[in-house]
Design a protein around this motif. Structure first.
Motif, PDB file in Angstrom:
ATOM      1  N   MET A  66       0.858  -1.194   0.000  1.00 46.18           N
ATOM      2  CA  MET A  66       0.000   0.000   0.000  1.00 46.18           C
ATOM      3  C   MET A  66       0.889   1.237   0.000  1.00 46.18           C
ATOM      4  N   ARG A  67       0.745   2.021  -1.031  1.00 47.16           N
ATOM      5  CA  ARG A  67       1.567   3.213  -1.141  1.00 47.16           C
ATOM      6  C   ARG A  67       0.745   4.437  -0.786  1.00 47.16           C
ATOM      7  N   VAL A  68       1.202   5.148   0.202  1.00 51.54           N
ATOM      8  CA  VAL A  68       0.509   6.354   0.655  1.00 51.54           C
ATOM      9  C   VAL A  68       1.481   7.507   0.616  1.00 51.54           C
ATOM     10  N   ARG A  69       1.115   8.545  -0.071  1.00 52.51           N
ATOM     11  CA  ARG A  69       1.940   9.736  -0.131  1.00 52.51           C
ATOM     12  C   ARG A  69       1.383  10.758   0.845  1.00 52.51           C
ATOM     13  N   ILE A  70       2.263  11.464   1.509  1.00 51.12           N
ATOM     14  CA  ILE A  70       1.873  12.511   2.456  1.00 51.12           C
ATOM     15  C   ILE A  70       2.019  13.843   1.755  1.00 51.12           C
ATOM     16  N   LEU A  71       0.903  14.488   1.551  1.00 51.30           N
ATOM     17  CA  LEU A  71       0.899  15.791   0.915  1.00 51.30           C
ATOM     18  C   LEU A  71       0.868  16.856   1.982  1.00 51.30           C
ATOM     19  N   ARG A  72       1.481  17.966   1.716  1.00 53.15           N
ATOM     20  CA  ARG A  72       1.481  19.087   2.650  1.00 53.15           C
ATOM     21  C   ARG A  72       0.904  20.299   1.939  1.00 53.15           C
ATOM     22  N   ASP A  99       0.203   3.319  19.107  1.00 57.51           N
ATOM     23  CA  ASP A  99       1.603   2.913  18.946  1.00 57.51           C
ATOM     24  C   ASP A  99       1.822   1.495  19.467  1.00 57.51           C
ATOM     25  N   ASN A 100       1.235   1.167  20.599  1.00 57.64           N
ATOM     26  CA  ASN A 100       1.369  -0.188  21.135  1.00 57.64           C
ATOM     27  C   ASN A 100       0.728  -1.222  20.225  1.00 57.64           C
ATOM     28  N   GLU A 101      -0.452  -0.884  19.696  1.00 60.53           N
ATOM     29  CA  GLU A 101      -1.128  -1.817  18.800  1.00 60.53           C
ATOM     30  C   GLU A 101      -0.348  -2.011  17.507  1.00 60.53           C
ATOM     31  N   LEU A 102       0.210  -0.929  16.973  1.00 63.68           N
ATOM     32  CA  LEU A 102       0.991  -1.046  15.745  1.00 63.68           C
ATOM     33  C   LEU A 102       2.216  -1.932  15.950  1.00 63.68           C
ATOM     34  N   ALA A 103       2.820  -1.822  17.139  1.00 59.33           N
ATOM     35  CA  ALA A 103       3.969  -2.683  17.428  1.00 59.33           C
ATOM     36  C   ALA A 103       3.554  -4.155  17.435  1.00 59.33           C
ATOM     37  N   VAL A 104       2.382  -4.458  18.009  1.00 61.42           N
ATOM     38  CA  VAL A 104       1.880  -5.829  18.021  1.00 61.42           C
ATOM     39  C   VAL A 104       1.555  -6.280  16.607  1.00 61.42           C
ATOM     40  N   TRP A 105       0.925  -5.411  15.811  1.00 62.40           N
ATOM     41  CA  TRP A 105       0.569  -5.780  14.444  1.00 62.40           C
ATOM     42  C   TRP A 105       1.807  -6.062  13.591  1.00 62.40           C
ATOM     43  N   ARG A 106       2.851  -5.257  13.811  1.00 65.92           N
ATOM     44  CA  ARG A 106       4.079  -5.492  13.055  1.00 65.92           C
ATOM     45  C   ARG A 106       4.733  -6.813  13.454  1.00 65.92           C
ATOM     46  N   SER A 107       4.713  -7.081  14.774  1.00 65.95           N
ATOM     47  CA  SER A 107       5.359  -8.315  15.232  1.00 65.95           C
ATOM     48  C   SER A 107       4.621  -9.566  14.774  1.00 65.95           C
ATOM     49  N   THR A 108       3.322  -9.468  14.575  1.00 66.68           N
ATOM     50  CA  THR A 108       2.538 -10.625  14.132  1.00 66.68           C
ATOM     51  C   THR A 108       2.365 -10.676  12.620  1.00 66.68           C
ATOM     52  N   GLY A 109       2.900  -9.683  11.910  1.00 65.00           N
ATOM     53  CA  GLY A 109       2.848  -9.701  10.461  1.00 65.00           C
ATOM     54  C   GLY A 109       1.556  -9.205   9.852  1.00 65.00           C
ATOM     55  N   ILE A 110       0.671  -8.597  10.676  1.00 62.93           N
ATOM     56  CA  ILE A 110      -0.588  -8.069  10.120  1.00 62.93           C
ATOM     57  C   ILE A 110      -0.301  -6.902   9.185  1.00 62.93           C
ATOM     58  N   VAL A 111       0.636  -6.043   9.570  1.00 62.60           N
ATOM     59  CA  VAL A 111       1.057  -4.929   8.706  1.00 62.60           C
ATOM     60  C   VAL A 111       2.578  -4.911   8.672  1.00 62.60           C
ATOM     61  N   ASP A 112       3.132  -4.347   7.563  1.00 63.89           N
ATOM     62  CA  ASP A 112       4.584  -4.181   7.504  1.00 63.89           C
ATOM     63  C   ASP A 112       4.951  -2.781   7.983  1.00 63.89           C
ATOM     64  N   ASP A 113       6.217  -2.476   7.996  1.00 73.39           N
ATOM     65  CA  ASP A 113       6.669  -1.192   8.525  1.00 73.39           C
ATOM     66  C   ASP A 113       6.104  -0.025   7.743  1.00 73.39           C
ATOM     67  N   ARG A 114       6.046  -0.163   6.423  1.00 78.52           N
ATOM     68  CA  ARG A 114       5.536   0.948   5.611  1.00 78.52           C
ATOM     69  C   ARG A 114       4.054   1.195   5.892  1.00 78.52           C
ATOM     70  N   GLN A 115       3.275   0.142   6.014  1.00 77.86           N
ATOM     71  CA  GLN A 115       1.851   0.307   6.308  1.00 77.86           C
ATOM     72  C   GLN A 115       1.638   0.885   7.707  1.00 77.86           C
ATOM     73  N   ALA A 116       2.434   0.423   8.676  1.00 79.86           N
ATOM     74  CA  ALA A 116       2.311   0.952  10.036  1.00 79.86           C
ATOM     75  C   ALA A 116       2.638   2.439  10.067  1.00 79.86           C
ATOM     76  N   THR A 117       3.680   2.832   9.316  1.00 80.13           N
ATOM     77  CA  THR A 117       4.031   4.252   9.264  1.00 80.13           C
ATOM     78  C   THR A 117       2.910   5.067   8.641  1.00 80.13           C
ATOM     79  N   ALA A 118       2.313   4.528   7.574  1.00 80.89           N
ATOM     80  CA  ALA A 118       1.215   5.241   6.911  1.00 80.89           C
ATOM     81  C   ALA A 118       0.013   5.402   7.838  1.00 80.89           C
ATOM     82  N   ILE A 119      -0.290   4.346   8.617  1.00 82.35           N
ATOM     83  CA  ILE A 119      -1.416   4.432   9.559  1.00 82.35           C
ATOM     84  C   ILE A 119      -1.137   5.478  10.624  1.00 82.35           C
ATOM     85  N   ARG A 120       0.092   5.444  11.158  1.00 82.27           N
ATOM     86  CA  ARG A 120       0.441   6.378  12.241  1.00 82.27           C
ATOM     87  C   ARG A 120       0.423   7.823  11.775  1.00 82.27           C
TER      88      ARG A 120
END
Length: 420
Positions: free
Chosen positions: A1-7, A36-57
């Motif tokens: 999932m590619r998400v661009r941050i526009l300013r 932040d805690n949930e994203l860490a759990v999701w990353r550790s279990t493989g639900i989302v990757d680092d790029r998706q977690a960053t986009a969500i945050r």
């Protein structure tokens, strides 16, 4: 999932925007810490990757629910609104009545239009959230207070006495209509305060005794609780919370006064507003329980039980102390009053946990502390004097605080276990 941050720049401020979701959503520091805690759990279990977690945050921006800017805006709006009403009452006598009314009406309409035009601007909208910006809230507060100036100016032009409870009632009713028309919380607060003041004032003016104050306050608490439940049925949490907190304040105030041993019923009469208030309370409470869950039914019916308890406490008139000594009946009245009040305050504290409302829990806890302090000096002062009184009061407060905190923690743990 590619998400661009526009300013983009809006009014000199930079905001994060997602192409798919729009402006970044506001979140409190506590909510972001949970995310932040949930994203860490999701990353550790493989639900989302680092790029998706960053986009969500990055889709959320940290805000505080009550900042210094909000405090200044709402205080400023309140002072300006009160000053406007004061100006109407004192400093416009030199102008003709019709011109005075026209000026105040134009000012009020200008505030309404300004608030709603500003609310429609993208910079003051909160995406996917019921709340508007604090600037819009302050302007709506001003508009609701300005409507009071219109009411009082019209009454002055028509030679209606200024100290009529009906004027406050019309003011509150107009603020309620405005609140529901635009979905604004601040005019809702003005409307609830105005209509409640009118009802209590009108009933008390006819009775001029303790029951004439306790009964209308408790009945207003029943109506507010029913309104909160009805809004919860429609998932309108924006208005449910203010009604719920108003109910807690009214019920705890009514029981606070009813607990005093010498609140009398000598001049009480069943006036038309009292009868209509009782009918309205029963109707709203009954309507709110139809199809409601167990907790919502309890939320609507507990204030009704508080009405019965408050009325019985007022009707129970223990004998006055003889020689400064409280008799057995007076002590029993005090202990039962304390038990009733602690039960009511405990219920609202639990309701605050159930509805995730810190304000409601704080209201219940603060009311309990105040009640305990007053009752300790009023009841135990003739029995226990000097330093012993303060020691007893301290022990009571510490014990109440411990029991409240323990109950709150157990309830929170039970809720977390049930939702797991």
């Amino acid at each position: 999932m590619r998400v661009r941050i526009l300013r983009h720049e809006t009014c000199g401020m930079t905001a994060n925007v997602h192409p798919a979701t729009g402006p970044a959503r506001p979140a409190t520091p506590g909510q972001l810490a949970w995310l932040d805690n949930e994203l860490a759990v999701w990353r550790s279990t493989g639900i989302v990757d680092d790029r998706q977690a960053t986009a969500i945050r990055q889709g959320y921006v940290e805000v505080r629910r009550f900042s210094l800017a909000k405090l200044l805006l709402f205080l400023g709006g309140g002072f300006v609104g009160v000053g406007l009403i004061w100006l109407v009452a004192t400093n416009l006598d030199e102008l003709p009545p019709l011109l005075r009314f026209a000026l105040v009406t134009i000012l009020w309409l200008g505030l309404v239009v300004s608030a709603e035009v500003l609310a429609g601007r993208r910079a003051h909208q909160v995406t996917n959230d019921d709340r508007s910006s604090p600037v819009v809230g302050a302007l709506r507060l001003l508009a609701a207070l300005g409507f009071g100036a219109v009411i009082f100016q019209a009454a002055q032009s028509l030679q209606v006495p200024a100290y009529e409870p009906g004027l406050v009632g019309f003011w509150g009713l107009g603020a309620l209509v405005y609140a529901y028309a635009v979905g604004g919380v601040t005019p809702l607060l003005v409307g609830v305060a105005g209509t409640t003041t009118w009802f209590v004032w009108d009933v008390f003016a006819a009775a001029e005794d303790g029951m004439g104050f306790v009964l209308p306050v408790l009945l207003a608490g029943v109506v507010a609780a029913g309104a909160a439940v009805l809004h919860a049925h429609r998932r309108s949490t924006l208005f449910a919370a203010p009604w719920r907190e108003a109910s807690a304040l009214l019920v705890l105030l009514g029981l606070f006064i009813a607990a005093f041993p010498y609140v009398d019923v000598d001049g009480f009469t069943w006036s038309l507003p009292t009868v209509l208030g009782l009918i309205a309370a029963l109707a709203v409470a009954g309507a709110s329980t139809i199809g409601a869950s167990a907790t919502h039914r309890a939320e609507a019916l507990v204030p009704l039980a508080a009405v019965a308890a408050g009325v019985l406490l007022v009707l129970w008139e223990p004998p006055e102390p003889v020689g400064g000594t409280v008799g057995a009946e007076g002590l029993a009245h005090a202990l039962i009053s304390v038990a009733v009040y602690v039960t009511a305050a405990g219920w609202f504290a639990i309701l605050g946990v159930l509805r995730d409302s810190t304000r409601l829990t704080v209201i219940a806890t603060g009311a309990l502390v105040l009640f305990t302090t007053v009752q300790s000096f009023a009841v135990f002062a003739p029995i226990v004097t000097g330093a012993s009184l303060f020691l007893l009061l301290g022990v009571v407060l510490l014990g109440s605080g411990y029991l409240f905190d323990r109950g709150r923690r157990r309830l929170a743990t039970s809720l977390e276990g049930a939702s797991a």
